[in-house]
Design a protein around this motif. Structure first.
Motif, PDB file in Angstrom:
ATOM      1  N   LEU A 106     -23.021  20.031  55.021  1.00  0.00           N
ATOM      2  CA  LEU A 106     -22.902  21.440  55.355  1.00  0.00           C
ATOM      3  C   LEU A 106     -22.028  22.147  54.331  1.00  0.00           C
ATOM      4  N   LYS A 107     -22.317  23.423  54.118  1.00  0.00           N
ATOM      5  CA  LYS A 107     -21.504  24.224  53.220  1.00  0.00           C
ATOM      6  C   LYS A 107     -20.213  24.634  53.940  1.00  0.00           C
ATOM      7  N   PRO A 108     -19.127  24.832  53.187  1.00  0.00           N
ATOM      8  CA  PRO A 108     -17.857  25.249  53.815  1.00  0.00           C
ATOM      9  C   PRO A 108     -18.002  26.497  54.680  1.00  0.00           C
ATOM     10  N   ILE A 109     -18.838  27.460  54.237  1.00  0.00           N
ATOM     11  CA  ILE A 109     -19.011  28.688  55.017  1.00  0.00           C
ATOM     12  C   ILE A 109     -19.631  28.390  56.374  1.00  0.00           C
ATOM     13  N   GLN A 110     -20.477  27.331  56.441  1.00  0.00           N
ATOM     14  CA  GLN A 110     -21.097  26.974  57.719  1.00  0.00           C
ATOM     15  C   GLN A 110     -20.059  26.435  58.704  1.00  0.00           C
ATOM     16  N   TRP A 111     -19.105  25.644  58.200  1.00  0.00           N
ATOM     17  CA  TRP A 111     -18.024  25.157  59.065  1.00  0.00           C
ATOM     18  C   TRP A 111     -17.211  26.331  59.623  1.00  0.00           C
ATOM     19  N   PHE A 112     -16.970  27.323  58.755  1.00  0.00           N
ATOM     20  CA  PHE A 112     -16.235  28.518  59.207  1.00  0.00           C
ATOM     21  C   PHE A 112     -17.005  29.252  60.301  1.00  0.00           C
ATOM     22  N   LEU A 113     -18.316  29.383  60.107  1.00  0.00           N
ATOM     23  CA  LEU A 113     -19.136  30.087  61.095  1.00  0.00           C
ATOM     24  C   LEU A 113     -19.163  29.341  62.434  1.00  0.00           C
ATOM     25  N   PHE A 114     -19.160  28.009  62.373  1.00  0.00           N
ATOM     26  CA  PHE A 114     -19.130  27.226  63.605  1.00  0.00           C
ATOM     27  C   PHE A 114     -17.817  27.467  64.352  1.00  0.00           C
ATOM     28  N   LEU A 115     -16.721  27.497  63.615  1.00  0.00           N
ATOM     29  CA  LEU A 115     -15.416  27.763  64.234  1.00  0.00           C
ATOM     30  C   LEU A 115     -15.381  29.174  64.821  1.00  0.00           C
ATOM     31  N   PHE A 116     -16.020  30.111  64.117  1.00  0.00           N
ATOM     32  CA  PHE A 116     -16.079  31.498  64.596  1.00  0.00           C
ATOM     33  C   PHE A 116     -16.861  31.568  65.914  1.00  0.00           C
ATOM     34  N   ALA A 117     -17.957  30.792  66.003  1.00  0.00           N
ATOM     35  CA  ALA A 117     -18.747  30.765  67.235  1.00  0.00           C
ATOM     36  C   ALA A 117     -17.932  30.185  68.387  1.00  0.00           C
TER      37      ALA A 117
END
Length: 269
Positions: A106-117
């Protein structure tokens, strides 16, 4: 895709309305209707009924049955729009399972988006005291199993027709749902028969039109449209069930859906 999301929204709304019917009886009617329609289509088109990757299709069927049962249970405790929004956390769990089981990255931005969710979930529960803890637990567990379903489908690959994969799920749900509902069977009365019969029809057309949408258009255009279901369901909740959503609830739902749509777009690129 709009027809698909509307079909699923109507199916979920009927389940919510029939809260006096036991969960596994709802599962039985949901699956037997789709099983009859799906099997008829498969036989009409001459598609091999049992498919090839039978072991994984059985695993997918059992996992999907658990996910659907837990989600139907959660609708007895949560506003329908909230339950549907939280169920859509499934792609996050699917991505995590894919990292662990399929060795995807996964891209780093995807990990951020998961945390945001997940932050949206915290806003939803932490600030809205009317959210049931039991319902929250059930729907989050449902989304975990739904995420595992996505990974199993990817593991099955293109070796089997999509309707054959779905049919395994429907057959399993019909048998297990029927058996487990015997002791808690509630005899349908009046319009209950019509509503119970509609579950399989709405579910079947939701699946068929979603598959068609992905076949004729690019994934990064179609996939975000799945989340229109949340809008439809929120409207149904307000006008049919008189659900009331606080500003914190709506903020949490917006955070979850924004993160997931952005992740779909980035993931497909």
């Amino acid at each position: 895709m709009i027809i698909s999301t509307l079909s699923f929204s109507l199916m979920n709304s009927v389940v919510k309305y029939l809260d006096h019917i036991a969960t596994f009886e709802l599962v039985f009617f949901r699956t037997i209707g789709s099983l009859i329609l799906g099997t008829s289509y498969i036989l009409l088109k001459g598609i091999p009924l049992l498919g090839n990757n039978r072991k994984f299709m059985i695993f997918r069927a059992l996992t999907g049955l658990i996910a659907m049962s837990l989600f139907f249970m959660s609708l007895k405790y949560l506003p329908i729009g909230t339950a549907v929004s939280l169920r859509y956390l499934a792609p996050i769990y699917a991505a995590l399972f894919a990292v662990l089981l399929l060795k995807e990255r996964l891209k780093p931005i995807q990990w951020f988006l998961f945390l945001f969710a997940f932050a949206g979930v915290i806003v939803l529960k932490g600030f809205d005291k009317d959210i049931s803890s039991t319902g929250l637990f059930l729907v989050l567990a449902a989304s975990v199993f739904s995420g595992l379903v996505y990974v199993l489908i990817r593991k099955i690959g293109n070796g089997d027709h999509p309707l054959v994969i779905v049919n395994y799920f429907m057959f399993t749900g019909t048998v297990i749902g029927g058996v487990l509902s015997i002791n808690n069977w509630v005899a349908p009365k009046g319009k209950d028969w019509l509503l119970l019969s509609s579950l399989g029809i709405f579910g079947f057309f939701g699946q068929v039109f979603m598959t068609k949408a992905f076949q004729i258009a690019k994934t990064n255009l179609v996939a975000p449209l799945k989340y229109i279901e949340v809008i439809f369901t929120l409207l149904v909740g307000v006008f049919w069930f008189a659900d009331v959503y606080s500003l914190w609830s709506l903020l949490g739902i917006i955070m979850i859906i924004t993160a997931l749509i952005t992740n779909v777009i980035i993931g497909n690129k």
